[in-house]
Structure formats: structure tokens, C-alpha cells
Motif scaffolding. Structure first.
Motif, PDB file in Angstrom:
ATOM      1  N   PRO A  74      16.343  91.126 -54.721  1.00 53.30           N
ATOM      2  CA  PRO A  74      17.199  91.541 -55.835  1.00 53.30           C
ATOM      3  C   PRO A  74      18.291  92.534 -55.413  1.00 53.30           C
ATOM      4  O   PRO A  74      18.144  93.231 -54.423  1.00 53.30           O
ATOM      5  N   ASN A  75      19.349  92.566 -56.204  1.00 55.48           N
ATOM      6  CA  ASN A  75      20.438  93.537 -56.034  1.00 55.48           C
ATOM      7  C   ASN A  75      21.178  93.424 -54.707  1.00 55.48           C
ATOM      8  O   ASN A  75      21.649  94.416 -54.169  1.00 55.48           O
ATOM      9  N   GLY A  76      21.271  92.236 -54.143  1.00 51.69           N
ATOM     10  CA  GLY A  76      22.035  92.039 -52.918  1.00 51.69           C
ATOM     11  C   GLY A  76      21.382  92.580 -51.670  1.00 51.69           C
ATOM     12  O   GLY A  76      22.045  92.765 -50.659  1.00 51.69           O
ATOM     13  N   THR A  77      20.087  92.836 -51.707  1.00 51.24           N
ATOM     14  CA  THR A  77      19.388  93.330 -50.527  1.00 51.24           C
ATOM     15  C   THR A  77      18.624  92.193 -49.861  1.00 51.24           C
ATOM     16  O   THR A  77      18.551  91.087 -50.388  1.00 51.24           O
ATOM     17  N   THR A 101      13.741  97.091 -46.139  1.00 53.93           N
ATOM     18  CA  THR A 101      14.762  96.554 -47.039  1.00 53.93           C
ATOM     19  C   THR A 101      16.112  96.844 -46.406  1.00 53.93           C
ATOM     20  O   THR A 101      16.361  97.965 -45.951  1.00 53.93           O
ATOM     21  N   THR A 103      20.400  96.531 -46.792  1.00 59.64           N
ATOM     22  CA  THR A 103      21.590  96.323 -47.607  1.00 59.64           C
ATOM     23  C   THR A 103      22.761  96.161 -46.649  1.00 59.64           C
ATOM     24  O   THR A 103      22.927  96.957 -45.731  1.00 59.64           O
ATOM     25  N   ASN A 105      26.998  95.655 -46.124  1.00 59.52           N
ATOM     26  CA  ASN A 105      28.311  95.897 -46.711  1.00 59.52           C
ATOM     27  C   ASN A 105      29.296  94.830 -46.240  1.00 59.52           C
ATOM     28  O   ASN A 105      29.111  94.252 -45.160  1.00 59.52           O
TER      29      ASN A 105
END
Length: 153
Positions: A74-77, A101, A103, A105
Motif C-alpha cells: 500500500p501507499n506506493g511502497t 519496507t 519507498t 522516489n
């Protein structure tokens, strides 16, 4: 997508490396902390292979290898997991599992959070020992730089 997967794999690899380097070979629990630097080397068998070096307060310098998978979360991770993390030290090896996890950019940088490693199988002077640690850190220029804290038993 391949860059994202490599980034996630490197994060997992660094975590595993940090865990292995904190094994001391002494009875009782010992705290360790340090830094690991990792990069993705290649893909094999549906996994990303990451490796690098570590600098441990307990063991000095060593190396680590992660065999990782990265799945969108979820949330682009991305959830990065490794069923095979091996830490190499002058005293022996520790192996086990890791997760984190990641993330990413748009500019190719990223952040790894919530990293965990659990190394329970040892060889050499690390036989019978284990290391559990947490880690986090940035991804920049294709290099994951993780700081970790853990306990060696």
C-alpha cells in the motif's frame, strides 16, 4: 520496476548483513550497532541478489549477501523479504531471514524503513549463536546505506 525491485532487495541484504556482523561468540546477550552498504548485483531464479560490506562495533568489517523478493504494498511502497541472508565474518557465518519496507522516489533515491533481520544458523565460531536486529536508511546512487542495532546471543 526493475530498479525498484533492486532497491528493495538491497535494503533486505543490508539488514541481513548487519545482523550477522554482530555475532560475538561469547555467552549471554551482547548489543551491537553498525553500518551496512549494499547494492543489487543481479537476478537469479526470480530473486534479486544483493551484497555489500558491513562495519560492526563487535566484529569489525564483514560481508553480507541477500536473496530478495519485492512485492508492491500500500501507499506506493514495496515489501521486501529475504528467506536467505548470510553474514560473513572472520569468525564464521550467520544466516537467516530479513524483511523491510522500501519507498522509492521518482529521482531514483529511496528510503528503507521497518527493517528486521533474524540470523539463527551459525558456522565456525558463530555456531550455536544468533543475531536479531532492526535497520533503516537511504538509497542513493544505487547504494543502500543502513544503520542497524541488534542483539547477539
Amino acid at each position: 520496476m526493475r530498479t525498484i525491485i533492486r532497491t528493495v532487495v538491497v535494503a533486505a541484504l543490508v539488514a541481513a548483513l548487519a545482523a550477522v556482523t554482530t555475532t560475538a561468540g561469547a555467552a549471554g546477550a551482547r548489543k551491537d550497532h553498525g553500518t551496512a552498504w549494499l547494492g543489487i548485483n543481479h537476478a537469479a531464479g526470480g530473486l534479486q541478489i544483493a551484497s555489500g560490506d558491513i562495519d560492526s562495533a563487535l566484529f569489525g568489517h564483514g560481508a553480507i549477501v541477500y536473496r530478495v523478493t519485492a512485492l508492491p504494498a500500500p501507499n506506493g511502497t514495496f515489501k521486501v523479504t529475504s528467506k536467505s541472508v548470510t553474514l560473513f565474518t572472520t569468525r564464521g557465518t550467520l544466516s537467516g531471514t530479513g524483511s523491510a519496507t522500501q519507498t522509492l522516489n521518482p529521482d531514483g533515491t529511496g528510503t528503507v524503513t521497518d527493517g528486521h533481520i533474524k540470523l539463527t544458523k551459525g558456522t565456525g565460531k558463530l555456531r550455536g549463536h544468533s543475531f536479531v536486529a532492526t535497520f533503516s536508511g537511504p538509497l542513493q546512487d544505487g547504494v543502500y546505506t543502513f544503520t542497524y542495532q541488534g542483539t547477539f546471543r
